[in-house]
Design a protein around this motif. Structure first.
Motif, PDB file in Angstrom:
ATOM      1  N   PRO A  99      -6.220   2.349   0.579  1.00  0.00           N
ATOM      2  CA  PRO A  99      -5.619   3.063  -0.555  1.00  0.00           C
ATOM      3  C   PRO A  99      -6.234   4.443  -0.708  1.00  0.00           C
ATOM      4  N   ALA A 148       3.288  -0.074  -8.900  1.00  0.00           N
ATOM      5  CA  ALA A 148       1.848   0.095  -9.151  1.00  0.00           C
ATOM      6  C   ALA A 148       1.494   1.568  -9.381  1.00  0.00           C
ATOM      7  N   GLY A 184       0.054   1.591   1.680  1.00  0.00           N
ATOM      8  CA  GLY A 184      -0.689   1.322   0.451  1.00  0.00           C
ATOM      9  C   GLY A 184      -0.448   2.348  -0.637  1.00  0.00           C
ATOM     10  N   SER A 185      -1.426   2.516  -1.510  1.00  0.00           N
ATOM     11  CA  SER A 185      -1.310   3.409  -2.654  1.00  0.00           C
ATOM     12  C   SER A 185      -1.481   4.851  -2.207  1.00  0.00           C
ATOM     13  N   ASN A 210       9.332   1.221  -5.143  1.00  0.00           N
ATOM     14  CA  ASN A 210       8.971   0.187  -4.168  1.00  0.00           C
ATOM     15  C   ASN A 210      10.174  -0.736  -3.979  1.00  0.00           C
ATOM     16  N   GLU A 260       2.473   2.495  -4.826  1.00  0.00           N
ATOM     17  CA  GLU A 260       2.525   1.678  -3.611  1.00  0.00           C
ATOM     18  C   GLU A 260       3.631   2.215  -2.709  1.00  0.00           C
ATOM     19  N   THR A 261       3.274   2.445  -1.436  1.00  0.00           N
ATOM     20  CA  THR A 261       4.198   3.090  -0.506  1.00  0.00           C
ATOM     21  C   THR A 261       4.398   2.183   0.699  1.00  0.00           C
ATOM     22  N   ASP A 309       3.619   0.227   6.217  1.00  0.00           N
ATOM     23  CA  ASP A 309       3.056   0.130   4.864  1.00  0.00           C
ATOM     24  C   ASP A 309       1.759   0.941   4.833  1.00  0.00           C
TER      25      ASP A 309
END
Length: 301
Positions: free
Chosen positions: A250, A185, A219-220, A170, A201-202, A217
């Motif tokens: 996510p 994360a 999320g996960s 990240n 987390e991306t 973005d």
């Protein structure tokens, strides 16, 4: 019953030594035990009274190194423990002592610190080990922290020079933190042969596609690593398409079950069917709606 007996009364008398973190390597078992003289330290046993001994008083004196996460690494054992350096010079918070990475061959001389980073001890939702050793025993993955990369994926080959962060997963710049960038994360690290699959987390700095998620973005999401920077990547697909409130949805990638070195069953939210059983094949290209994909929509409401 006749073959079940106490191996050794480590703390003689009615008080116990509280053995924990049992880890088998060959015909020996490594574990932690607590004594008045040394505190909580690393021990080893061959199953006999005489062969059950303290490996090393990592934090000398009555102070405890309190080893955790004992993990077999070939003929050796990896673990995290506290020593004066990690207590007085912690990476994340100057007021909170840390445990850093060690390795042992079962001797005091062969028990050495190889990493100056803590690992995640709380808030971790994966059921597997926190140190993931590859099938060929050449390396081990773990979550580590540094002032440059915050929380990210690390690797070790059992040496000081071979213990390092793999990649800044990240890379979003942050302020007011101990680190330059944001935490990854990482959750649910799962061994697949000599690689691992995990969720992290991306952000747009990684996706480089503002049409995805929230301006890039997402999320996960799902990642794969072979232990190199070039081979550590987001799979390139926003599996959990959509938003939850004002945030990217996510994936909830979890409860992983490897079938072999390439095929993985897991549960996740594909953004349409909520959380359902899914499958991913490492031997095939990653293609949206095809690999990875939902197996079946059990609850179609």
């Amino acid at each position: 019953p006749t073959g079940t007996k106490m191996v050794k009364d480590i703390v003689p008398g009615a008080n116990g030594s509280n053995p924990q973190w049992l880890c088998a390597v060959g015909n020996k078992c490594y574990f932690t035990a607590t004594t008045t003289a040394q505190g909580t330290e690393l021990w080893v046993s061959d199953g006999t009274d005489a062969g059950t001994t303290l490996v090393k008083d990592v934090y000398s004196g009555t102070s405890s190194s309190t080893p955790i996460l004992l993990t077999a690494f070939g003929s050796k054992v990896l673990f995290f423990a506290m020593d004066p350096d990690s207590e007085l010079l912690p990476v994340i918070d100057a007021t909170k002592p840390e445990k850093w990475l060690w390795i042992t061959d079962g001797t005091a001389a062969g028990t050495t610190r190889i990493g100056d980073t803590p690992t995640k001890e709380t808030g971790y939702d994966g059921l597997g080990g926190k140190i993931i050793v590859t099938k060929d025993l050449s390396k081990a993955f773990f979550i580590g922290y540094s002032a440059d990369f915050n929380e990210t994926l690390w690797i070790t080959d059992g040496t000081i020079i071979g213990t390092k962060p793999i990649k800044d997963i990240n890379p979003r710049l942050v302020t007011g933190s101990f680190a330059k960038t944001a935490p990854a994360a990482i959750e649910w690290m799962t061994l697949m042969g000599n690689k691992i699959i995990f969720r992290a987390e991306t952000v747009s700095e990684v996706t480089k596609n503002t049409s995805l998620g929230l301006n890039g973005d997402i999320g996960s999401e799902i990642w794969v690593s072979d232990g190199t920077a070039a081979g550590t990547n987001w799979i390139g697909i926003d599996f959990a398409v959509g938003m939850t409130g004002a945030a990217p949805k996510p994936t909830q990638f979890a409860w992983t079950l490897p079938i072999n070195d390439n095929l993985l069953l897991f549960r996740a939210d594909d953004g349409v069917h909520d959380v359902e059983p899914c499958v991913l094949d490492l031997s095939k290209p990653f293609v949206a709606l095809s690999n990875p994909k939902i197996v079946f929509d059990y609850n179609n409401w």
